[in-house]
Write a protein that holds these residues in place. Structure first.
Motif, PDB file in Angstrom:
ATOM      1  N   PRO A 252       0.827  -1.211   0.000  1.00 47.38           N
ATOM      2  CA  PRO A 252       0.000   0.000   0.000  1.00 47.38           C
ATOM      3  C   PRO A 252       0.861   1.259   0.000  1.00 47.38           C
ATOM      4  O   PRO A 252       1.860   1.342   0.722  1.00 47.38           O
ATOM      5  N   LEU A 253       0.464   2.228  -0.804  1.00 46.90           N
ATOM      6  CA  LEU A 253       1.235   3.461  -0.963  1.00 46.90           C
ATOM      7  C   LEU A 253       0.303   4.663  -0.846  1.00 46.90           C
ATOM      8  O   LEU A 253      -0.680   4.763  -1.575  1.00 46.90           O
ATOM      9  N   MET A 254       0.600   5.542   0.096  1.00 49.93           N
ATOM     10  CA  MET A 254      -0.159   6.772   0.282  1.00 49.93           C
ATOM     11  C   MET A 254       0.628   7.940  -0.286  1.00 49.93           C
ATOM     12  O   MET A 254       1.838   8.058  -0.067  1.00 49.93           O
ATOM     13  N   VAL A 255      -0.052   8.815  -1.008  1.00 47.99           N
ATOM     14  CA  VAL A 255       0.563  10.029  -1.547  1.00 47.99           C
ATOM     15  C   VAL A 255       0.143  11.214  -0.699  1.00 47.99           C
ATOM     16  O   VAL A 255      -1.041  11.358  -0.361  1.00 47.99           O
ATOM     17  N   THR A 256       1.100  12.055  -0.339  1.00 44.30           N
ATOM     18  CA  THR A 256       0.787  13.289   0.365  1.00 44.30           C
ATOM     19  C   THR A 256       1.756  14.382  -0.081  1.00 44.30           C
ATOM     20  O   THR A 256       2.627  14.154  -0.924  1.00 44.30           O
ATOM     21  N   TYR A 257       1.607  15.565   0.482  1.00 45.76           N
ATOM     22  CA  TYR A 257       2.449  16.696   0.095  1.00 45.76           C
ATOM     23  C   TYR A 257       3.869  16.549   0.639  1.00 45.76           C
ATOM     24  O   TYR A 257       4.092  15.966   1.707  1.00 45.76           O
ATOM     25  N   HIS A 258       4.802  17.117  -0.083  1.00 45.06           N
ATOM     26  CA  HIS A 258       6.183  17.178   0.403  1.00 45.06           C
ATOM     27  C   HIS A 258       6.249  18.218   1.521  1.00 45.06           C
ATOM     28  O   HIS A 258       5.621  19.283   1.423  1.00 45.06           O
ATOM     29  N   PRO A 259       7.001  17.965   2.585  1.00 48.88           N
ATOM     30  CA  PRO A 259       7.092  18.942   3.673  1.00 48.88           C
ATOM     31  C   PRO A 259       7.553  20.326   3.240  1.00 48.88           C
ATOM     32  O   PRO A 259       7.130  21.322   3.835  1.00 48.88           O
ATOM     33  N   SER A 260       8.391  20.406   2.217  1.00 51.64           N
ATOM     34  CA  SER A 260       8.845  21.729   1.753  1.00 51.64           C
ATOM     35  C   SER A 260       7.674  22.550   1.225  1.00 51.64           C
ATOM     36  O   SER A 260       7.653  23.781   1.359  1.00 51.64           O
ATOM     37  N   TYR A 261       6.684  21.895   0.639  1.00 49.12           N
ATOM     38  CA  TYR A 261       5.484  22.584   0.172  1.00 49.12           C
ATOM     39  C   TYR A 261       4.669  23.102   1.352  1.00 49.12           C
ATOM     40  O   TYR A 261       4.083  24.193   1.304  1.00 49.12           O
ATOM     41  N   LEU A 262       4.662  22.353   2.426  1.00 48.70           N
ATOM     42  CA  LEU A 262       3.890  22.732   3.602  1.00 48.70           C
ATOM     43  C   LEU A 262       4.506  23.893   4.361  1.00 48.70           C
ATOM     44  O   LEU A 262       3.841  24.532   5.171  1.00 48.70           O
ATOM     45  N   LEU A 263       5.780  24.175   4.104  1.00 48.26           N
ATOM     46  CA  LEU A 263       6.452  25.289   4.776  1.00 48.26           C
ATOM     47  C   LEU A 263       6.007  26.644   4.241  1.00 48.26           C
ATOM     48  O   LEU A 263       6.221  27.669   4.884  1.00 48.26           O
ATOM     49  N   ARG A 264       5.407  26.663   3.077  1.00 52.08           N
ATOM     50  CA  ARG A 264       4.964  27.933   2.498  1.00 52.08           C
ATOM     51  C   ARG A 264       3.762  28.463   3.272  1.00 52.08           C
ATOM     52  O   ARG A 264       2.829  27.712   3.573  1.00 52.08           O
ATOM     53  N   PRO A 265       3.761  29.748   3.590  1.00 47.68           N
ATOM     54  CA  PRO A 265       2.748  30.292   4.508  1.00 47.68           C
ATOM     55  C   PRO A 265       1.320  30.219   3.989  1.00 47.68           C
ATOM     56  O   PRO A 265       0.378  30.231   4.781  1.00 47.68           O
ATOM     57  N   TYR A 266       1.135  30.134   2.685  1.00 48.77           N
ATOM     58  CA  TYR A 266      -0.220  30.153   2.140  1.00 48.77           C
ATOM     59  C   TYR A 266      -0.814  28.747   2.003  1.00 48.77           C
ATOM     60  O   TYR A 266      -1.879  28.579   1.411  1.00 48.77           O
ATOM     61  N   ASN A 267      -0.144  27.727   2.540  1.00 47.85           N
ATOM     62  CA  ASN A 267      -0.624  26.356   2.374  1.00 47.85           C
ATOM     63  C   ASN A 267      -1.196  25.771   3.668  1.00 47.85           C
ATOM     64  O   ASN A 267      -0.926  24.634   4.017  1.00 47.85           O
TER      65      ASN A 267
END
Length: 287
Positions: A252-267
């Protein structure tokens, strides 16, 4: 499928077992290099029978790159006679591993197989529990990772650590970052942190596939679009794929956001979604 070797290549039983193992992983071609079969783990005792031919070095993508991608290849290939690889979610289960993580790292060596090695400070192989039930796969090393030789140690890595530790604690799951395994699609930092090119992912993807085959986790979490596409072969963006289950060789493989994307303030919404994705993964693996 029939295993075919070029003229003059001495096919030992140990080497045949390795070819069959890579074939079962979905590897379609092996490329002859200047190495000797003594570099193959657990096959060193048979090296004398094959030294005249050199050794095999697998070069295969985790998921096939676009057909237009031009990938430099050595002149001589060892054709395994395989049909095109099955889609990731329809691929057969993994064969029993015939190597270890240390064997794969030794095979990588001071890698110069693609252009990424030219700007590399340190090769970033992977870190964590070799018996981990959960594996996180990112895109490639950044500046901090290139300096330390460890994946996810910069700001994005610190966020990933907090996500794993805090989510597990809140969900009553007794694991921390050290209990999982973390690696990337490519093992060398791309210039200016650019997205890896298809040929770079193809060449390095063989090692990721072998890492996952050795680890045999209960689940994989793909961090970001590059890892998701490499492991699933799908073309959708991460926003459409995240939160959904796929499979890599039956895992089983789950896809999620990369942490670097989550560091952006508008996310901010993406952060909440990523935490929900992680909870799904943790409960699947550890409940």
């Amino acid at each position: 499928p029939h295993l075919r070797s070029p003229a003059g290549f001495a096919m030992t039983d140990a080497l045949r077992r390795y070819l069959e193992y890579y074939r079962d992983l979905g590897i379609r071609n092996l490329y002859l290099t200047g190495y000797t079969t003594s570099t193959l783990p657990k096959a060193r005792e048979t090296a004398a029978a094959a030294t005249a031919a050199g050794a095999v070095e697998a070069a295969v993508p985790v998921a096939a790159p676009p057909a237009a991608a031009a990938v430099p290849r050595p002149a001589t290939t060892l054709d395994l006679g395989l049909a095109p690889a099955a889609p990731a979610d329809a691929a057969p289960a993994l064969p029993e591993p015939v190597e270890t993580l240390d064997d794969i790292l030794a095979d990588i060596g001071n890698c110069t197989r693609c252009r990424l090695h030219k700007g590399r400070n340190k090769l970033v192989f992977g870190v964590g529990n070799p018996k981990a039930k959960l594996v996180f796969v990112g895109e490639g090393p950044g500046a901090d990772e290139d300096e330390q030789g460890i994946p996810f140690v910069g700001r994005a890595g610190q966020l990933l650590t907090a996500m794993i530790d805090n989510t597990a604690a809140k969900e009553g799951i007794p694991i921390r970052r050290a209990d999982v395994y973390i690696c990337n699609v490519v093992k060398c930092r791309p210039p200016d942190n650019r997205t890896p090119e298809p040929d770079e992912m193809e060449i390095c993807g063989q090692f990721l596939a072998r890492q996952l085959a050795v680890l045999r986790p209960r689940a994989i979490c793909a961090l970001g679009g590059t890892a998701a596409k490499a492991l699933t072969g799908r073309k959708e963006g991460v926003t459409r794929m995240r939160g959904n289950w796929f499979k890599w060789r039956g895992i089983p493989l789950m896809v999620t956001y990369h942490p670097s994307y989550l560091l952006r303030p508008y996310n901010q919404n993406a952060k909440r979604e990523a935490w929900e994705d992680l909870k799904k993964v943790l409960h699947l693996v550890y409940d």
